[in-house]
Design a protein around this motif. Structure first.
Motif, PDB file in Angstrom:
ATOM      1  N   GLU A  13      55.298  28.398  46.372  1.00 30.04           N
ATOM      2  CA  GLU A  13      56.314  28.936  45.482  1.00 30.04           C
ATOM      3  C   GLU A  13      57.331  29.792  46.224  1.00 30.04           C
ATOM      4  O   GLU A  13      58.382  30.114  45.702  1.00 30.04           O
ATOM      5  CB  GLU A  13      55.652  29.788  44.377  1.00 30.04           C
ATOM      6  N   GLN A  14      57.006  30.196  47.459  1.00 27.22           N
ATOM      7  CA  GLN A  14      57.903  31.046  48.216  1.00 27.22           C
ATOM      8  C   GLN A  14      58.768  30.198  49.146  1.00 27.22           C
ATOM      9  O   GLN A  14      58.475  29.042  49.394  1.00 27.22           O
ATOM     10  CB  GLN A  14      57.089  32.079  49.004  1.00 27.22           C
ATOM     11  N   HIS A  18      65.314  31.350  51.538  1.00 25.77           N
ATOM     12  CA  HIS A  18      65.758  32.286  50.503  1.00 25.77           C
ATOM     13  C   HIS A  18      65.745  33.719  51.033  1.00 25.77           C
ATOM     14  O   HIS A  18      66.607  34.526  50.673  1.00 25.77           O
ATOM     15  CB  HIS A  18      64.864  32.176  49.272  1.00 25.77           C
ATOM     16  N   LYS A 162      55.587  28.866  38.811  1.00 29.01           N
ATOM     17  CA  LYS A 162      56.685  29.434  39.584  1.00 29.01           C
ATOM     18  C   LYS A 162      57.169  30.727  38.952  1.00 29.01           C
ATOM     19  O   LYS A 162      57.436  31.717  39.648  1.00 29.01           O
ATOM     20  CB  LYS A 162      57.831  28.419  39.677  1.00 29.01           C
ATOM     21  N   GLN A 163      57.305  30.753  37.625  1.00 30.94           N
ATOM     22  CA  GLN A 163      57.737  31.967  36.940  1.00 30.94           C
ATOM     23  C   GLN A 163      56.697  33.068  37.094  1.00 30.94           C
ATOM     24  O   GLN A 163      57.042  34.240  37.304  1.00 30.94           O
ATOM     25  CB  GLN A 163      57.984  31.679  35.461  1.00 30.94           C
ATOM     26  N   GLN A 165      54.560  33.540  39.552  1.00 31.38           N
ATOM     27  CA  GLN A 165      54.623  34.088  40.898  1.00 31.38           C
ATOM     28  C   GLN A 165      55.850  34.976  41.071  1.00 31.38           C
ATOM     29  O   GLN A 165      55.789  36.023  41.736  1.00 31.38           O
ATOM     30  CB  GLN A 165      54.650  32.961  41.935  1.00 31.38           C
ATOM     31  N   ALA A 166      56.967  34.572  40.474  1.00 33.91           N
ATOM     32  CA  ALA A 166      58.189  35.379  40.563  1.00 33.91           C
ATOM     33  C   ALA A 166      57.983  36.738  39.905  1.00 33.91           C
ATOM     34  O   ALA A 166      58.446  37.766  40.413  1.00 33.91           O
ATOM     35  CB  ALA A 166      59.354  34.641  39.908  1.00 33.91           C
ATOM     36  N   ASP A 169      55.935  38.929  42.258  1.00 33.21           N
ATOM     37  CA  ASP A 169      56.735  39.392  43.388  1.00 33.21           C
ATOM     38  C   ASP A 169      57.656  40.538  42.981  1.00 33.21           C
ATOM     39  O   ASP A 169      57.811  41.526  43.706  1.00 33.21           O
ATOM     40  CB  ASP A 169      57.571  38.238  43.953  1.00 33.21           C
ATOM     41  N   LEU A 170      58.275  40.404  41.817  1.00 34.84           N
ATOM     42  CA  LEU A 170      59.206  41.437  41.356  1.00 34.84           C
ATOM     43  C   LEU A 170      58.478  42.701  40.929  1.00 34.84           C
ATOM     44  O   LEU A 170      58.980  43.812  41.120  1.00 34.84           O
ATOM     45  CB  LEU A 170      60.050  40.892  40.200  1.00 34.84           C
ATOM     46  N   ILE A 180      63.052  41.935  35.246  1.00 36.19           N
ATOM     47  CA  ILE A 180      62.271  40.736  35.547  1.00 36.19           C
ATOM     48  C   ILE A 180      62.498  39.662  34.497  1.00 36.19           C
ATOM     49  O   ILE A 180      62.597  38.471  34.813  1.00 36.19           O
ATOM     50  CB  ILE A 180      60.768  41.082  35.640  1.00 36.19           C
ATOM     51  N   THR A 184      63.788  35.894  35.414  1.00 33.03           N
ATOM     52  CA  THR A 184      62.881  34.750  35.265  1.00 33.03           C
ATOM     53  C   THR A 184      63.119  33.927  34.008  1.00 33.03           C
ATOM     54  O   THR A 184      62.593  32.816  33.894  1.00 33.03           O
ATOM     55  CB  THR A 184      61.417  35.241  35.240  1.00 33.03           C
TER      56      THR A 184
END
Length: 210
Positions: A13-14, A18, A162-163, A165-166, A169-170, A180, A184
């Motif tokens: 996912e990373q 980016h 994916k969302q 994991q985002a 991370d945030l 966030i 997302t």
């Protein structure tokens, strides 16, 4: 003097590119990128990673080491704090893209040193705590896949992998629920549910991925 971006990704996912794009968008003029792909920041020290080792040989006094956030250096408290202090002793300045933090060993003022060291410790501890929470959530997800085969899976989560994991991370970067949600596309309520029960969120997602 040169500005080196160190990038690390450990999951699909990373994305390495980016991290450079984000650094340049924040105003950093990157001279070189050193990156480790598919390497855990929990189990592998920076000095033991294939490309991470190069930083210790390459960086010189006056150079700037840029990272997206301190968790790119690692997610182990002792390793991260030791690494940052090592580079500061060598005269290297460490800067983060997220929150625009600067760690510089040149200051001689004891109060500034104390504030700097406390901030390093806090950020390193946060990175490790997030890693531990993620591992616990992953274990819950594995158990969910093992034990719930053929059973009712409950309501499908409003987020995909994916969302999810985002969001994680945030959260570790200190972003608020509203920020966030905007980044997302999820509702603020969904962000709060993930934040307050990461293991449960992982488990619910794992049931629908099985």
């Amino acid at each position: 003097m040169s500005t080196v971006l160190y990038a690390r990704v450990s999951t699909l996912e990373q994305n390495l590119s980016h991290q450079r794009t984000q650094a340049e968008a924040a105003g950093f003029a990157i001279d070189e990128v050193i990156a480790d792909d598919g390497v855990s920041g929990v189990s592998t020290r920076l000095a033991d990673r294939p490309e991470g080792r190069r930083l210790f040989d390459k960086l010189r006094r006056g150079d700037v080491l840029v990272v997206r956030w301190v968790d790119r250096l690692g997610r182990n408290y002792q390793d991260v704090t030791d690494t940052i202090r090592h580079f500061m002793r060598q005269g290297v300045v460490i800067r983060t893209v997220i929150n625009n933090m600067t760690f510089d060993g040149s200051t001689t003022d004891p109060v500034q040193q104390a504030v700097r060291d406390a901030l390093i410790a806090f950020m390193a501890a946060t990175a490790e705590a997030q890693a531990e929470a993620t591992k616990a959530a992953q274990r819950a997800g594995i158990e969910a896949r093992k034990g719930d085969e053929g059973r009712y899976r409950g309501k499908k989560p409003s987020y995909d992998r994916k969302q999810y994991q985002a969001v994680l991370d945030l959260l570790v970067e200190g972003a608020g629920a509203s920020v966030i949600a905007k980044a997302t596309g999820l509702s603020r309520q969904a962000i709060l549910r993930i934040r307050d029960d990461q293991a449960g969120a992982e488990k619910a997602l794992a049931k629908w991925e099985a």
